[in-house]
Design an enzyme around this catalytic site. Structure first.
Site, short mmCIF file in Angstrom:
data_model
loop_
_atom_site.label_atom_id
_atom_site.label_comp_id
_atom_site.label_asym_id
_atom_site.label_seq_id
_atom_site.Cartn_x
_atom_site.Cartn_y
_atom_site.Cartn_z
N ASP A 20 -5.54 -25.97 11.07
CA ASP A 20 -4.25 -25.30 11.23
C ASP A 20 -4.18 -24.54 12.55
O ASP A 20 -5.18 -24.01 13.03
CB ASP A 20 -4.07 -24.33 10.05
N ASN A 22 -2.28 -25.75 15.43
CA ASN A 22 -2.00 -26.56 16.63
C ASN A 22 -0.70 -26.14 17.30
O ASN A 22 -0.63 -26.04 18.53
CB ASN A 22 -1.89 -28.05 16.26
N HIS A 37 -1.25 -30.83 18.86
CA HIS A 37 -1.93 -31.81 18.00
C HIS A 37 -2.93 -32.62 18.82
O HIS A 37 -4.05 -32.89 18.37
CB HIS A 37 -0.93 -32.72 17.31
N GLU A 67 3.99 -32.33 2.18
CA GLU A 67 5.04 -31.40 2.62
C GLU A 67 5.38 -31.59 4.11
O GLU A 67 6.44 -31.16 4.56
CB GLU A 67 4.60 -29.93 2.41
N ARG A 71 8.94 -31.67 8.36
CA ARG A 71 8.97 -31.23 9.77
C ARG A 71 10.03 -32.02 10.54
O ARG A 71 10.49 -33.06 10.07
CB ARG A 71 7.59 -31.47 10.40
N LEU A 132 -22.46 -40.12 7.46
CA LEU A 132 -21.45 -39.17 6.98
C LEU A 132 -20.19 -39.91 6.48
O LEU A 132 -19.79 -40.92 7.06
CB LEU A 132 -21.08 -38.24 8.14
N SER A 193 -2.61 -24.23 0.32
CA SER A 193 -1.52 -25.14 0.68
C SER A 193 -1.66 -26.53 0.07
O SER A 193 -1.54 -27.54 0.77
CB SER A 193 -1.40 -25.27 2.21
C1 FPP Z 1 -1.58 -28.18 11.59
O1 FPP Z 1 -1.13 -27.46 12.71
C2 FPP Z 1 -2.08 -29.52 11.92
C3 FPP Z 1 -1.52 -30.70 11.54
C4 FPP Z 1 -0.29 -30.81 10.74
C5 FPP Z 1 -2.10 -32.01 11.88
C6 FPP Z 1 -3.42 -32.03 12.56
C7 FPP Z 1 -3.84 -33.42 12.80
C8 FPP Z 1 -4.81 -33.81 13.65
C9 FPP Z 1 -5.58 -32.84 14.50
C10 FPP Z 1 -5.14 -35.24 13.78
C11 FPP Z 1 -5.87 -35.77 12.60
C12 FPP Z 1 -5.90 -37.22 12.61
C13 FPP Z 1 -6.84 -38.01 12.02
C14 FPP Z 1 -6.72 -39.49 12.08
C15 FPP Z 1 -7.99 -37.43 11.30
P1 FPP Z 1 0.35 -26.86 12.66
O2 FPP Z 1 1.27 -27.81 13.31
O3 FPP Z 1 0.70 -26.52 11.24
O4 FPP Z 1 0.18 -25.55 13.51
P2 FPP Z 1 1.04 -24.20 13.35
O5 FPP Z 1 0.76 -23.67 11.98
O6 FPP Z 1 0.52 -23.34 14.44
O7 FPP Z 1 2.49 -24.60 13.54
#
Ligand code: FPP
Length: 240
Positions: A20, A22, A37, A67, A71, A132, A193
């Site tokens: 969480d 990004n 992301h 959920e 977005r 793993l 969540s």
């Molecule tokens: C939450 O940050 C993150 C996500 C919704 C997606 C994260 C996905 C990846 C890093 C890629 C994973 C892919 C694979 C194939 C494993 P947010 O957008 O909720 O951040 P915020 O809370 O600051 O808005």
């Protein structure tokens, strides 16, 4: 390879992770959410490699929740393409590392066929790997997983008195997956969540203030240290 402060006899077998922060990271840097992301991918593969190096058997990440469809359309589209692209670009290197890729989540009409194909290819490519197990929760919701399990049990005609915890566990998306010992959530959010609701019943929860794109294996090891400093009782009494 193991950090000196970690006890090799108490390395968690399964770690689950909510990546969480990004969006907030991107905002801080004056970038778009999608750039956040993208930066999260670097964090994920550093952490995954770090987990592998210290002998973690199972590592599960929340890549897209039931959920997340709420977005903005552009971000949803980006996240779907991004997941597909990561699979395409990373599966060979994961395969070479003897990593087995699994998925968890609902394969409903909302998940594009192309992505399903990539998932199936990744499953097949890595199915015999013995290192793993990396589980990607995509279109995953803990409540949806329980609904799907109950549906299967009802459809199989199981009488009510035969429905036990074991029966429910056998009908989850990946019945062979052990419950996580440790769940990590980044970015200073203190919630589950809808992640692995059944499976997290006795997991230790560690919350980190670090935003996901800045999270690295050192932070993972710090979370494991916190886990090792806790006293897991599973509802029993310490030392019993
Ligand atoms: C939450 O940050 C993150 C996500 C919704 C997606 C994260 C996905 C990846 C890093 C890629 C994973 C892919 C694979 C194939 C494993 P947010 O957008 O909720 O951040 P915020 O809370 O600051 O808005």
């Amino acid at each position: 390879m193991l950090p000196a402060d970690l006890d090799p006899s108490r390395i968690p077998r399964h770690i689950a992770c909510v990546m969480d922060g990004n969006g907030r990271w991107a905002k801080q840097q004056g970038l778009s959410r999608t750039e956040g992301h993208k930066a999260g991918e670097r964090a994920l593969f550093d952490v995954l490699e770090g987990a592998d190096e210290i002998g973690i058997d199972w590592f599960t990440v929340y890549a897209f929740s039931t959920e997340n469809w709420r977005r903005p359309k552009d971000e949803v589209r980006f996240l779907i393409n991004f997941n597909e692209q990561i699979l395409l670009e990373r599966r060979d290197e994961l395969n070479e590392r003897n990593v087995r890729i699994l998925f968890s989540g609902r394969r409903d009409w909302r998940v594009p066929k192309r992505l399903i194909r990539r998932m199936d290819e990744s499953l097949e490519l890595t199915q015999d790997n013995t290192g793993l197990t990396f589980t990607i929760a995509f279109n995953y919701g803990g409540r949806a997983e329980l609904v799907d399990a109950v549906r299967c049990i009802v459809e199989s005609g199981t009488p009510a008195e035969k429905v036990t915890e074991k029966v429910i566990a056998r009908h989850l998306y990946n019945p062979e997956m052990p419950d996580p010992d440790l769940m990590i959530r980044t970015s200073g959010e203190y919630r589950i969540s809808n992640f692995l609701l059944w499976e997290l019943a006795y997991s230790e929860l560690v919350f980190s203030e670090v935003l996901w794109p800045d999270f690295r294996r050192e932070h993972l090891y710090a979370a494991i240290k916190e886990y090792q400093d806790r006293d897991r009782r599973f509802g029993g009494v310490a030392g019993e």
